[in-house]
Design a protein around this motif. Sequence first.
Motif: not given
Lengths: 547, 547
Positions: A443-445, A447-448, A451, B76, B175, B186, B297-298, B300-303
Amino acid sequence: MLRRTLTQVIRRMSSAANVEAAVAAPTAAPQAAPKKEKKAVKYELKVPKGTKDWADKDMVVREAIFDTLAKVFKRHGAVTIDTPVFELREILAGKYGEDSKLIYNLEDQGGELTSLRYDLTVPFARFVAQNGIQAIKRYHIAKVYRRDQPAMTKGRMREFYQCDFDVAGVYPTMIPDAECLAIAVEGLTSLGITNFTIKLNHRKILDGIFQVCGVKEEDVRKVSSAVDKLDKAPWADVKKEMCVEKGQPEEVADKIGEYVQHKGSVKDMLEWLEGDAALMANESAKTGIEEMRTALPFMESFGITNYLSFDMSLARGLDYYTGIIYEAVTEASAPPTEEQKAALKAAAEKDGKKKKKSKDDDDNSENVGVGSILAGGRYDNLVGMFANNSKKGNIPCVGVSFGVERLFSLIKSRPGLMEKVRPAATQVYVMSMGGGPEYTGFLAERMAVTHKLWEAGIEAEYMYKTKPKYPQQFTAAEKAGCPFAVILGQDEYPQGLVKIKELGLGEESDRGTDVKIEDLAQILKEKIANKTSSVGEVQKLLKDFTL
Amino acid sequence: MLRRTLTQVIRRMSSAANVEAAVAAPTAAPQAAPKKEKKAVKYELKVPKGTKDWADKDMVVREAIFDTLAKVFKRHGAVTIDTPVFELREILAGKYGEDSKLIYNLEDQGGELTSLRYDLTVPFARFVAQNGIQAIKRYHIAKVYRRDQPAMTKGRMREFYQCDFDVAGVYPTMIPDAECLAIAVEGLTSLGITNFTIKLNHRKILDGIFQVCGVKEEDVRKVSSAVDKLDKAPWADVKKEMCVEKGQPEEVADKIGEYVQHKGSVKDMLEWLEGDAALMANESAKTGIEEMRTALPFMESFGITNYLSFDMSLARGLDYYTGIIYEAVTEASAPPTEEQKAALKAAAEKDGKKKKKSKDDDDNSENVGVGSILAGGRYDNLVGMFANNSKKGNIPCVGVSFGVERLFSLIKSRPGLMEKVRPAATQVYVMSMGGGPEYTGFLAERMAVTHKLWEAGIEAEYMYKTKPKYPQQFTAAEKAGCPFAVILGQDEYPQGLVKIKELGLGEESDRGTDVKIEDLAQILKEKIANKTSSVGEVQKLLKDFTL
C-alpha cells in the motif's frame, strides 16, 4: 466549507434515535409516507423543476464543448468576464417586455431587490456602460434563469447555459460582424460539426423590402414574424397568415413573397438585390445591401462563404437587431419529417410504454427539431439604454451566441461517441501483485509510486485497499478505461523495478516491460503522449466523431 | 441571446425623445438627480451589494488558479459535478443552524420553494444520497451565496467561489484522508505557494483529551472553541476565557493547557501521545492516535511530512468533523502584528482620506489576516442526513476545500506578478505597412493571413481599421503585450512574403525576417512554443512568482 453549525445539527441527529425521523427516504414516491419513519420530514430528494445535476460522461463532454469554444474565442483575442448570478432588479426591468414575467426574483429579505439574470447580454451591456468601456471583445459562458414551463424533451430548462461572444465598439462597417461569422464557423467545426448552414440576412434590407412592398410601419413587426415561419411552413401558409390573420392586402403579400422566397450565396444574392431598382431606391435597403457588399470580401478572406446562405426569409429578432442577423442550422437540428414522426410514433407504440402525458410536457415537442444551434447579429442600441444619452455612451455591439445545450444534445447523439468518453482522466493505474504470507499489498509503496507520477503531472490512481488482489485491481483499471498499468511485483519491486503494461488490448495483451522506478515517470510520459493527443482526450473525440 | 421583446423596448426607446428620460446616469451619485433627465428612472448602475464583476487581469488570474487546481484534482482521478445554483428549500433546511438566516431565498412565485446554495457540501451530499452513489472522488468549483454583511476588506462577499475536493466511500482507515492532504500540498505548490504549514489534529484525540482532563460532555463545545483561539491569543488569555467565561475549574484548564500547547512533526507527536498512559487508556483518544499512526507511512509515501504540523490546539469545526481535521496557513495569511497595524494606520492617516465608517464595514477587519487558505477533514454523517438510515445509506466522506478567494488575494499581491499578466491571450498581431496613393491598408489581406493563423490554432488579431497607420498598429500590439508581429509590406505581400518580427525587445529590436506566406503558421507555431510554456502563460507565471 461547511460551518460548524451544520454539524451541530448532524451531531445532534446522529447521536440520538431521531436520525430516522429526520431523514427522508430518497427513493420514496413524492407523497407516499416512508414506512419506518415517524416524524419524517416529508420531501423528495431531487433538484428543482427545470434544473439538473451534471455529472459523469455528460459533464466531461460539456466541459470539452466549453473548453473548445473558449479556445476559439481566445484565439480571436477575446477576454472573458464573470458577472454576478443576480442583478439589481432595476437593471433587468423593462428589458424583456412580456417575458419579464419569467424572471426569477430573490425574496425581499431587506435591502436591495435583486433577480437572477435572464441572459448574459443585459449584464454585459450593464458592465460596458457602468465601466465606460469604449471597446471590448468578450465571451461569457454561464448559466441563466427563466421561470419558463420546463420541457425536457425540447431541452427547455429553467437553469441553462448560454455561451456568448460579443464585440462592443465603434468600428468601420462589417469588420467585427464578419469576424463573428468566422467565429461561428470555427466554433462549430472545432466541435466536429461540419454539415451546417448559416443563414444570413440584414435588418435594413428587410425593412426596405417591407417598405417597398407597401407594408405600413405599424404592421412591420407582425408581417416580419409571419415571414420568419418560412423555414417551417410553405409559402402558401405564410401568405394565408399574412392576409387573413395579419390583414395584409393580397398584392402586398405577393410582392413580399417574391422577395422572401429568395436565397443563395452572398455573391449571387447581392447581384440580384443590386439589380432591383425599386429596392436600390429605398434608403434602408440600399444601406443594408451596401453593408453586405462591404462584408463579402471579408467573408472570402475568412474562407467561410461555403457555409453561408443569404436567406431573405430570415427575420429572427427583427425588432432587436439593427443590422446583419444570422442563425445556424444543421440537418440534425431540423424538425423531423412526417415520415420520421410516424416512425417515432410506431416505435413508441411498439415499445408498449405509453408515457403518461404530463402537464409539464411540451405538447408540441415532437414536431420541433433542435432548432438553430447558433444565432446572433448586430444590436446597436442596448448599451445606450444604460449609458448616458450621448454618442459616447451608446456603444454599438455585434455578437454570436452558441446554443450550447442544443450542441450538447447533438454531440451526445453521435453514434459511438459516448461509449468512448471516460468520466475520469486517469492514465495510469498503479497496482500490486503477489501472494503468500510475505505479501503486504504494497500500500505505502503504491502510494509512493503514484506520488512520483503525480509529481510528473501524470493522472494516476491506485486502489484504496490495504491488500487488494491483482485481478481486482486489473478489473478496476480496465473498467475505468485506463490505458496503462504499473505493476509492483512482490519480487521485482524490492529490486527497484516495476512493470509497465498497456491495457485494453484484449487478445493481443501486452506482456509488460520492466523498468527502473527512477525512469518510470519519463517513460510513461512519452507513452501517454504517443497515445493521446495534447488537445485533450475528449476534445479530440469531438473532432473524431464528426457530424 | 436576447429575445425579441427586449428590442421592442429598445426600439421604442431609441426611436423617440424619451430615451433621455428612461436611462440612468451611470456616473451620478446614488441619490443625486441627474441634470438632463426629466422622468428619469433613478437607479445606480452597479452590482448588488457583496457581489462583483470579474474582468481583465483578475479574471485571467482567477481562471489560472481554477485551471491549476482542477488539473491537480483530475490527476488524482477525480470527476467534477455541477449542481443547480438553487436547491429545494427543504434540502438546505436544518443544515446550517444559526446561519440558516443567511440563506438567500427565491421569491415564492408559485410552485416549489427554492433557495440559493449556501455551500457545495450539502448539494454534494444530496447528490450522493439521491443517486445512491457508493463511492466517488469529485471536485466542484462554483459560486455559493450568503446574505452576510459584506466586508470587502476581509474578502467576505455575498457571492463567492468555493473549490472543494471530496472522497465519499467506505475505505480502510486514513487512505483517502492522506490523499486529501497530498492534494492540499500539490494544489498549493502548483500555485507557487510553498511557505505554508498544514496544521493537523484529530477530533477523537481532542475529545479524548477533554475527557481525560475532566471536561463535562456538555462543556466540550465551548471549551473547544476557546482552544481554537490559541493561534491568535496566548495561553494565558485562553485559560482566562475557559475559567472565567466558560466556567472551567482552574485545574481542568491547566491540564488542557498541558496538552493543547503541544505541536510538532507527526512522528514526534505520535511518540509523545503514545507515551501518555492516561490518554492511551481513553478509548476515543486511543482510536484517534492509532488512526494517525496508520496515516504516518501514507504521509511519508506522499512526501508531505515537511509541510505538516500536528497541532493539538487545532479544533476547527469540531462539531462538524468526525476524524482528522486540517487547516493550512501561510505567513502572508497570518494576522498583522501590532507594528504592521500601526504602520497601516499611519499610512492611512497620511493619506488624509479619513474613510467614513460605514455600517457595512467589518469593524474588526484590520485585525485579521487572510486566515486559513485551505481547510478540511473527515465528516462521516452528512450523507446519512439525506439517505435512509441504513449502513448503506450513510456514506463516510473526507474532503479538502481551497480558500480560492483568499488564494486569489495572496497571489495577486505578489510583487511584479500582475504587471506580467495579459488580459488576452493574443500571440500575434497582423499589421500592414505602406503609404502613398496605392496603399490600400490590406484589410482583406490582413484578415486572410490572420485566418490562416487561427486555422493553425494560433491566437492572432489585427486592427479593426480599413487603412491603419503602421505605428498605430505597432503601438496596439505592444500595448497588448503581443510577443510577435506579422507585417504585410506594400511591396512584399504581393510577392507572397510577410515579415515576422519579435516584439517587446526594446533597444535590441528585432529587424524581422521575411517568410513565405505558406510557411508562416508553422514558423510562428515553433517560435511561440519556444517562447511560452505549454502549461499556459498565466499558470506558468503563478509558478514563477512563487510565494
